[in-house]
Design a protein around this motif. Sequence first.
Motif, PDB file in Angstrom:
ATOM      1  N   ILE A 153       0.835  -1.202   0.000  1.00 24.84           N
ATOM      2  CA  ILE A 153       0.000   0.000   0.000  1.00 24.84           C
ATOM      3  C   ILE A 153       0.869   1.250   0.000  1.00 24.84           C
ATOM      4  N   LEU A 154       1.942   1.239   0.771  1.00 25.15           N
ATOM      5  CA  LEU A 154       2.806   2.410   0.836  1.00 25.15           C
ATOM      6  C   LEU A 154       3.492   2.688  -0.495  1.00 25.15           C
ATOM      7  N   SER A 155       3.851   1.639  -1.210  1.00 28.28           N
ATOM      8  CA  SER A 155       4.461   1.861  -2.524  1.00 28.28           C
ATOM      9  C   SER A 155       3.483   2.526  -3.479  1.00 28.28           C
ATOM     10  N   ASP A 156       2.201   2.113  -3.425  1.00 29.06           N
ATOM     11  CA  ASP A 156       1.186   2.765  -4.255  1.00 29.06           C
ATOM     12  C   ASP A 156       0.885   4.173  -3.758  1.00 29.06           C
ATOM     13  N   LEU A 157       0.951   4.384  -2.447  1.00 27.99           N
ATOM     14  CA  LEU A 157       0.743   5.724  -1.905  1.00 27.99           C
ATOM     15  C   LEU A 157       1.838   6.680  -2.374  1.00 27.99           C
ATOM     16  N   VAL A 158       3.071   6.236  -2.330  1.00 28.99           N
ATOM     17  CA  VAL A 158       4.182   7.064  -2.798  1.00 28.99           C
ATOM     18  C   VAL A 158       4.046   7.349  -4.287  1.00 28.99           C
ATOM     19  N   ALA A 159       3.638   6.338  -5.067  1.00 30.49           N
ATOM     20  CA  ALA A 159       3.481   6.528  -6.507  1.00 30.49           C
ATOM     21  C   ALA A 159       2.373   7.529  -6.819  1.00 30.49           C
ATOM     22  N   GLU A 160       1.263   7.463  -6.080  1.00 30.82           N
ATOM     23  CA  GLU A 160       0.149   8.390  -6.314  1.00 30.82           C
ATOM     24  C   GLU A 160       0.541   9.817  -5.948  1.00 30.82           C
ATOM     25  N   GLU A 161       1.209   9.979  -4.828  1.00 34.52           N
ATOM     26  CA  GLU A 161       1.639  11.323  -4.428  1.00 34.52           C
ATOM     27  C   GLU A 161       2.709  11.872  -5.367  1.00 34.52           C
ATOM     28  N   GLN A 162       3.564  10.996  -5.862  1.00 33.30           N
ATOM     29  CA  GLN A 162       4.576  11.448  -6.811  1.00 33.30           C
ATOM     30  C   GLN A 162       3.946  11.863  -8.137  1.00 33.30           C
ATOM     31  N   ALA A 163       2.914  11.142  -8.563  1.00 37.12           N
ATOM     32  CA  ALA A 163       2.222  11.531  -9.801  1.00 37.12           C
ATOM     33  C   ALA A 163       1.579  12.908  -9.651  1.00 37.12           C
ATOM     34  N   LEU A 164       0.977  13.184  -8.494  1.00 36.49           N
ATOM     35  CA  LEU A 164       0.401  14.511  -8.250  1.00 36.49           C
ATOM     36  C   LEU A 164       1.496  15.570  -8.171  1.00 36.49           C
ATOM     37  N   PHE A 200      -0.440  16.615  10.371  1.00 36.12           N
ATOM     38  CA  PHE A 200      -1.251  16.187  11.510  1.00 36.12           C
ATOM     39  C   PHE A 200      -1.220  14.670  11.653  1.00 36.12           C
ATOM     40  N   ALA A 201      -1.295  13.942  10.532  1.00 36.37           N
ATOM     41  CA  ALA A 201      -1.220  12.479  10.589  1.00 36.37           C
ATOM     42  C   ALA A 201       0.118  12.022  11.151  1.00 36.37           C
ATOM     43  N   LEU A 202       1.188  12.710  10.796  1.00 28.74           N
ATOM     44  CA  LEU A 202       2.504  12.354  11.328  1.00 28.74           C
ATOM     45  C   LEU A 202       2.558  12.584  12.832  1.00 28.74           C
ATOM     46  N   ARG A 203       1.963  13.649  13.313  1.00 30.84           N
ATOM     47  CA  ARG A 203       1.925  13.893  14.757  1.00 30.84           C
ATOM     48  C   ARG A 203       1.148  12.807  15.487  1.00 30.84           C
ATOM     49  N   VAL A 204       0.050  12.357  14.891  1.00 34.00           N
ATOM     50  CA  VAL A 204      -0.734  11.284  15.515  1.00 34.00           C
ATOM     51  C   VAL A 204       0.085   9.999  15.582  1.00 34.00           C
ATOM     52  N   LEU A 205       0.819   9.685  14.526  1.00 36.47           N
ATOM     53  CA  LEU A 205       1.637   8.483  14.522  1.00 36.47           C
ATOM     54  C   LEU A 205       2.765   8.561  15.541  1.00 36.47           C
ATOM     55  N   GLN A 206       3.259   9.754  15.802  1.00 35.89           N
ATOM     56  CA  GLN A 206       4.379   9.911  16.727  1.00 35.89           C
ATOM     57  C   GLN A 206       3.938  10.130  18.170  1.00 35.89           C
ATOM     58  N   GLU A 207       2.836  10.864  18.382  1.00 34.96           N
ATOM     59  CA  GLU A 207       2.437  11.266  19.731  1.00 34.96           C
ATOM     60  C   GLU A 207       1.193  10.551  20.233  1.00 34.96           C
ATOM     61  N   ARG A 245       5.874  17.813   0.818  1.00 34.22           N
ATOM     62  CA  ARG A 245       6.825  16.732   0.578  1.00 34.22           C
ATOM     63  C   ARG A 245       7.434  16.211   1.872  1.00 34.22           C
ATOM     64  N   GLY A 246       7.817  17.133   2.748  1.00 32.60           N
ATOM     65  CA  GLY A 246       8.409  16.690   4.008  1.00 32.60           C
ATOM     66  C   GLY A 246       7.427  15.962   4.902  1.00 32.60           C
ATOM     67  N   ALA A 247       6.178  16.443   4.950  1.00 35.12           N
ATOM     68  CA  ALA A 247       5.180  15.808   5.813  1.00 35.12           C
ATOM     69  C   ALA A 247       4.805  14.423   5.303  1.00 35.12           C
ATOM     70  N   ARG A 248       4.617  14.287   4.010  1.00 32.39           N
ATOM     71  CA  ARG A 248       4.209  12.981   3.482  1.00 32.39           C
ATOM     72  C   ARG A 248       5.334  11.963   3.597  1.00 32.39           C
ATOM     73  N   ALA A 249       6.582  12.387   3.482  1.00 34.98           N
ATOM     74  CA  ALA A 249       7.707  11.466   3.658  1.00 34.98           C
ATOM     75  C   ALA A 249       7.765  10.962   5.090  1.00 34.98           C
ATOM     76  N   GLY A 250       7.462  11.820   6.067  1.00 37.99           N
ATOM     77  CA  GLY A 250       7.447  11.377   7.456  1.00 37.99           C
ATOM     78  C   GLY A 250       6.352  10.364   7.726  1.00 37.99           C
ATOM     79  N   VAL A 251       5.184  10.535   7.110  1.00 30.09           N
ATOM     80  CA  VAL A 251       4.086   9.591   7.302  1.00 30.09           C
ATOM     81  C   VAL A 251       4.445   8.222   6.729  1.00 30.09           C
ATOM     82  N   VAL A 252       5.006   8.191   5.548  1.00 27.62           N
ATOM     83  CA  VAL A 252       5.390   6.918   4.932  1.00 27.62           C
ATOM     84  C   VAL A 252       6.459   6.225   5.766  1.00 27.62           C
TER      85      VAL A 252
END
Length: 393
Positions: A153-164, A200-207, A245-252
């Motif tokens: 799923i993460l590989s497809d998520l990265v591909a979709e965000e990269q296409a955008l 915000f999603a990254l903060r939830v995953l971390q905190e 870019r920085g936020a989405r890389a942290g989530v992945v």
Amino acid sequence: MSFLCQLPVATLCRRSAHHPPPPGAECRSSRAAQRRILRHRRQKRHRGHRSHTGGSQGRRFHRCEPGGPAFQPALLRAPPPVCRRIERTRRTATARAPAADLQHLIAGPTTPRPVAFPYLSAGFRSGRTKKRCEPTASWHLFIALSYEIVREILSDLVAEEQALDQLLQKIAIRDWKRRTPTNNWSIQDIVAFLASSEEFALRVLQEGRAPLVETETYASLEDFATSGIDRGRSMRPQDVIEWWRGARAGVVDALSRMTRSQRIPWFVDDISAQTFATARLAEAWAYGLDVQSVAETQLEDTPRLRHIAWLAWRTLPYAFKRAGHAYVPVRVEVIGPGYAKWVYGPEDSGQRIKGSAGEWCRVAVRRLSASETSLSAEGEAAELALLIASTAV
């Protein structure tokens, strides 16, 4: 007899290996010396058998040639005992490897090891004494498959965000202020919303649940989303896209350390890591459609839609509950890109939705209404599902 005693030991043993001496002949070398010589020849021949570079070490004998397998003693033809022990040790270590080491083998040496896993009685064995339980091979396989599904799923998520991201790079800066027909947001507003959402999603995953408590200070989730958009409007377009870019890389990176069944606190309820990653993918794809409408381009649907189609079906019980209706199992049968058939739901259900996967996904992300598509519904619950389906979690 005296002639044999005058020969060197190596020559004597080599001749005796191919042409055994007549009965009664004696050899001056001891059995230990002969075993050392034979061991040296066996190791040398083993290295030569694996080499393909040629030369004296890399030559392969024909089985009928003197020196080939047909002319070697049984002791020399057998695989070296050391190799057998190494292979047996490798198989045992693979079967009983800890989950962290198994993840290390799957993902490579740079992936951090997980912290811990719960000890389940069905997946662990223990002896009579009170010792530390050892995970079974089936439990290791379950953990490995969980990591593999999340990474898919993460590989497809990265591909979709990269296409955008690539689509945004093709749009001129002056066009970033153009409004979308869906929610009257500009392209800069969309990217700012995606960046704030990923942050915000990254903060939830971390905190954990602490960031969710902070959102209670807002009157609604729309006000919370507007706060991120207002922050992006005060930035340059180049800074906004770098923020995203920085936020989405942290989530992945954070999701890559989790199994698919690990729970993550979210607005409505705790959700699995698989659902969480799929929701990020659906959000990027949905707002990518808005950017395409402003840029007057149309990208082809990809097999990545299968995740969004699954999420749209998986969230139907929540959509029925939010609409105040009792949920009836619905079966979704859609055709994806390349004529791939994706089916979700019980086979014996009388409530069915059929049609194109692209249209089903666009209805779920509220970019099309059911009346604007060719989707067909069989049953009252299926017709209601087309009206209330949503990927929002």
